[in-house]
Design an enzyme around this catalytic site. Structure first.
Site, PDB file in Angstrom:
ATOM      1  N   CYS A   1      -8.019   1.931  -3.207  1.00 13.89           N
ATOM      2  CA  CYS A   1      -7.372   3.191  -3.584  1.00 13.89           C
ATOM      3  C   CYS A   1      -7.263   3.239  -5.093  1.00 13.89           C
ATOM      4  CB  CYS A   1      -5.987   3.272  -2.937  1.00 13.89           C
ATOM      5  SG  CYS A   1      -4.830   4.383  -3.751  1.00 13.89           S
TER       6      CYS A   1
ATOM      7  N   CYS B   1      -3.676   3.022  -6.536  1.00 15.13           N
ATOM      8  CA  CYS B   1      -3.164   1.669  -6.297  1.00 15.13           C
ATOM      9  C   CYS B   1      -3.824   0.676  -7.242  1.00 15.13           C
ATOM     10  CB  CYS B   1      -3.415   1.253  -4.856  1.00 15.13           C
ATOM     11  SG  CYS B   1      -2.788   2.386  -3.613  1.00 15.13           S
TER      12      CYS B   1
END
Length: 422
Positions: free
Chosen positions: A326, A329
């Protein structure tokens, strides 16, 4: 049920924080009254708002992993001269929007690259021996406005996310057993566990409760299950906070005289003033002058060899951030791991006589990561300290099975949480 269980844990955190030099009550008091307000203001200044990062995925451990198809996203396909040249030149345009397919169809996982016109000067470019990241400013780096990309829930869950944490713990810092591991390896595990707890708290505090209605709020159950019902994870959060705080205060002379130049003179003076208030706060110096005693580590004949071993393990952890599937992230993972690596560099770049050899040198990105990490940890400690005692007044005995009573308790908690400054 989980609220009652959460309340039952609330009285466990008293006395000295394990392996540190300050009490939980002192940390909570200083953080709430002094540190958190200063850090919250400091990270919004232009100098600390922008982070330089390599966002494309080039996982060195499992290159055939399906999530690494993210390397083909638009974040990797931008023209080579777009960053950092567009950052340094007068421009208000951002990058092309990302292909949501690359983020598993989740818009909350993408990074907003809208940038103001800023210029940073006067800082060295030197790699951190504790981290894997190549910090040389080149066409693979992009500048990200952290204020537009807060650490929050992104929908990044499942086997891909678990694989990252499993690799971090099992291969680089397995959980220690009492009496079976040296202090230095214990420190590495506690740092990673504390960081993991902090990340989980921020995900739970800013959670997508209803995707169809785009409703965001606090997920108390997630916070309890991942962190609050595990006393060791809470204790490790406090440990990591004090460890990073010690690094910041130990580098006080360097940080005080650093060149905080973003091109906005008034804001840069503000950043420098706030930094000095943080470094030389009389309440902090009086109540907790030595948050963590780093001088007790790396002693004995095996000290240098052990240091090299743990440094290699932390570099592996840093490299694992390129495997995060991600984008947002990955951004916060890289920032916070670099912040930890910077803290390790500061605390363990001195000889036995406490003289720096060679003299401490930090690059701009390391300082930005260090301060933002300290702020993230400060916020997490504040949540733990304020959340549990406030719920105590709502639940004094095990909850009954009456659904209406449960609903009233839940609504009361929700009303309080909305008032919590984060």
């Amino acid at each position: 049920v989980f609220i009652y269980a959460l309340v039952q844990e609330s009285r466990r955190y008293t006395g000295i924080v394990e392996d540190c030099c300050c009490e939980y009550e002192t940390v909570d008091s200083l953080n709430g009254a002094v540190l958190n307000p200063l850090l919250q203001e400091l990270v919004t200044t232009p100098f600390f708002r922008y982070f330089k990062v390599k966002l494309w995925c080039d996982c060195p451990f499992w290159p055939d992993d399906g999530m690494c198809r993210l390397r083909d996203c638009s974040v990797c396909e931008c023209p080579e001269n777009e960053f950092p040249e567009s950052f340094k030149a007068p421009s208000k345009r951002g990058l092309l929007s990302d292909d949501l397919v690359c983020q598993e169809g989740k818009p909350q996982a993408t990074v907003d690259r809208t940038l103001d016109t800023k210029a940073f000067t006067g800082w060295i470019e030197i790699d951190n021996p504790w981290t894997h990241e190549d910090e040389t400013d080149n066409g693979e780096m992009t500048y990200v406005n952290l204020q537009l990309n807060p650490e929050r829930y992104t929908g990044y869950t499942g086997p891909s996310a678990r694989r990252i944490w499993d690799a971090i713990y099992s291969e680089n810092c397995p959980k220690y057993s009492s009496g079976e591991i040296c202090q230095e390896k214990k420190v590495l595990y506690k740092l990673i566990s504390g960081l993991h707890s902090s990340i989980s708290i921020h995900i739970a505090v800013d959670y997508l409760l209803d995707e169809s209605a785009n409703l965001w709020g606090q997920n108390l159950e997630l916070m309890h299950n991942r962190v609050l019902k595990h006393p060791d994870r809470v204790r490790n959060l406090y440990f990591t906070f004090l460890f990073v705080l010690r690094a910041v205060t130990k580098a006080a002379d360097y940080l005080e005289h650093a060149e905080y130049d973003s091109g906005n003179h008034a804001e840069d003076l503000k950043a420098q003033s706030l930094m000095r208030q943080l470094l030389y706060n009389p309440k902090l110096q009086a109540a907790c002058p030595l948050p963590f005693d780093d001088a007790k580590l790396w002693q004995g004949q095996s000290g240098p060899e052990l240091k090299q071993q743990i440094q290699k393990q932390f570099r592996n952890i840093s490299a694992l951030m390129d495997c995060v599937g991600c984008e947002k992230c990955r951004l916060w993972g890289k920032l916070q791991v670099l912040g930890l690596g910077t803290a390790l560099k500061i605390l363990f770049s001195v000889d036995g006589q406490n003289h720096q050899d060679p003299p401490l040198q930090l690059q701009r990105n390391e300082v930005i990561a260090l301060v933002n990490l300290l702020n993230r940890l400060s916020e997490s400690v504040k949540v733990v300290n304020e959340l549990v005692p406030s719920i105590e007044g709502l639940v004094s005995e095990p909850p009954v099975q009456d659904i209406s009573a449960w609903r009233r308790i839940w609504e009361s908690v929700g009303l309080w949480l909305r008032k919590l400054p984060l």
